[in-house]
Design a protein around this motif. Structure first.
Motif, mmCIF file in Angstrom:
data_model
loop_
_atom_site.group_PDB
_atom_site.id
_atom_site.type_symbol
_atom_site.label_atom_id
_atom_site.label_comp_id
_atom_site.label_asym_id
_atom_site.label_seq_id
_atom_site.Cartn_x
_atom_site.Cartn_y
_atom_site.Cartn_z
ATOM 1 N N SER A 124 -7.052 -2.255 -6.623
ATOM 2 C CA SER A 124 -7.634 -1.117 -7.291
ATOM 3 C C SER A 124 -6.895 0.493 -7.427
ATOM 4 O O SER A 124 -7.212 1.619 -7.702
ATOM 5 N N GLU A 125 -5.909 0.177 -6.671
ATOM 6 C CA GLU A 125 -4.470 1.528 -6.389
ATOM 7 C C GLU A 125 -3.397 1.296 -7.000
ATOM 8 O O GLU A 125 -2.746 1.811 -7.187
ATOM 9 N N ASP A 168 -3.734 -4.552 -3.751
ATOM 10 C CA ASP A 168 -4.908 -3.766 -3.229
ATOM 11 C C ASP A 168 -4.945 -3.629 -5.328
ATOM 12 O O ASP A 168 -4.479 -2.516 -4.898
ATOM 13 N N HIS A 170 0.588 -1.347 0.234
ATOM 14 C CA HIS A 170 0.443 0.076 0.391
ATOM 15 C C HIS A 170 0.830 1.423 -0.588
ATOM 16 O O HIS A 170 -0.100 2.518 -0.574
ATOM 17 N N ARG A 218 -9.828 -11.795 -4.058
ATOM 18 C CA ARG A 218 -10.385 -11.004 -3.851
ATOM 19 C C ARG A 218 -10.865 -10.425 -2.013
ATOM 20 O O ARG A 218 -10.641 -9.481 -1.879
ATOM 21 N N ARG A 219 -11.706 -11.519 -1.331
ATOM 22 C CA ARG A 219 -11.747 -11.234 -0.304
ATOM 23 C C ARG A 219 -10.582 -10.716 1.500
ATOM 24 O O ARG A 219 -11.052 -9.829 1.613
ATOM 25 N N GLY A 269 -6.904 3.188 1.802
ATOM 26 C CA GLY A 269 -7.198 2.369 1.163
ATOM 27 C C GLY A 269 -8.933 1.504 2.175
ATOM 28 O O GLY A 269 -9.263 2.249 2.896
ATOM 29 N N TYR A 270 -8.537 0.144 1.680
ATOM 30 C CA TYR A 270 -9.429 -0.619 2.208
ATOM 31 C C TYR A 270 -8.774 -1.215 3.925
ATOM 32 O O TYR A 270 -9.811 -1.212 4.529
ATOM 33 N N THR A 271 -7.611 -0.709 4.155
ATOM 34 C CA THR A 271 -7.409 -0.549 4.934
ATOM 35 C C THR A 271 -8.415 0.153 6.621
ATOM 36 O O THR A 271 -7.911 -0.075 7.585
ATOM 37 N N HIS A 278 -7.665 -9.585 -0.313
ATOM 38 C CA HIS A 278 -6.790 -8.779 -0.814
ATOM 39 C C HIS A 278 -5.316 -8.902 -0.482
ATOM 40 O O HIS A 278 -4.665 -8.404 -0.368
#
Length: 231
Positions: free
Chosen positions: A164-165, A162, A135, A191-192, A218-220, A194
């Motif tokens: 998407s980054e 991820d 990340h 995916r679940r 991000g997702y975190t 990441h």
């Protein structure tokens, strides 16, 4: 009208407060509730210990990128010392910030303050991990290529990631291209979780343009770096 982000190269990015922080991965141990075993879905120590139980003369190596305080590696060093005191074991932890919990007790463990983007291992690894480190990396795809190249032919790679980054020049996500390249190389993207993991060595047909450390969480929920590529 939103303005285009200012993209930083890896060297400049590493000086930013988002990347050069001392709060990442500080308390995560080897096993238990807040641990590598919980995050990765397996215990890194047990992966290597099984090889030594099958062949006590084997040489095993674990490289952990963005190791934070190094707590998990220090715990692994202690366990190897108890169970396999004479085995050929190497544990190497890399982190950009020198904020390690303790110094290594034996030559088996090396905790290095260095940029992972320019580092090369002294020997091939049976296990390469990166727990919530990508990340904060600019050229994430180049580092994935490097980390997977450090493995032995039977080695295993696991990293939180991820896709998407990863962005195209216009800011749109390059998720499909990234996941396709990962899977084509024989790696698995969960995916679940990441998480990308497996034995493959991907090659990404992309040129790194720079990274944006101001993209937000991000997702975190923590600040993350968004990386831009020409595909």
């Amino acid at each position: 009208m939103p303005t285009d982000p200012v993209l930083l190269d890896d060297l400049t990015l590493e000086q930013s407060s988002v990347v050069a922080n001392n709060a990442m991965n500080r308390g995560r141990g080897l096993s238990g509730v807040n641990s590598y075993a919980r995050e990765l879905g397996f215990d890194p120590y047990e992966v290597l210990a099984e090889r030594l139980r099958a062949d006590p003369t084997a040489r095993v190596t674990w490289i952990d990128v963005c190791c934070g305080s190094g707590r998990a590696l220090l715990e692994a060093e202690e366990r190897f010392d108890r169970e396999f005191p004479t085995a050929d074991v190497a544990i190497i932890g890399l982190d950009l910030v020198d904020f390690f919990l303790n110094k290594p007790r034996t030559p088996r463990l090396r905790l290095l303050t260095t940029s992972a983007t320019a580092w090369r291992p002294p020997r091939e690894a049976d296990l390469v991990t990166c727990v919530h480190g990508l990340h904060y990396i600019g050229d994430k795809l180049a580092l994935i290529e490097s980390m997977t190249s450090w493995m032995t032919p039977s080695g295993h790679f696991a990293a939180d990631f991820d896709p998407s980054e990863i962005r195209c020049p216009d800011g749109s996500p390059a998720t499909t291209a990234v996941v396709d390249a990962v899977r084509a190389a024989g790696l698995t993207y969960h995916r679940r979780r990441h998480q990308v993991r497996g034995h493959g060595r991907p090659t990404f047909a992309a040129t790194f343009l720079g990274a944006d450390p101001t993209a937000g969480p991000g997702y975190t929920g923590q600040p993350a770096v968004v990386s831009y590529y020409e595909w």
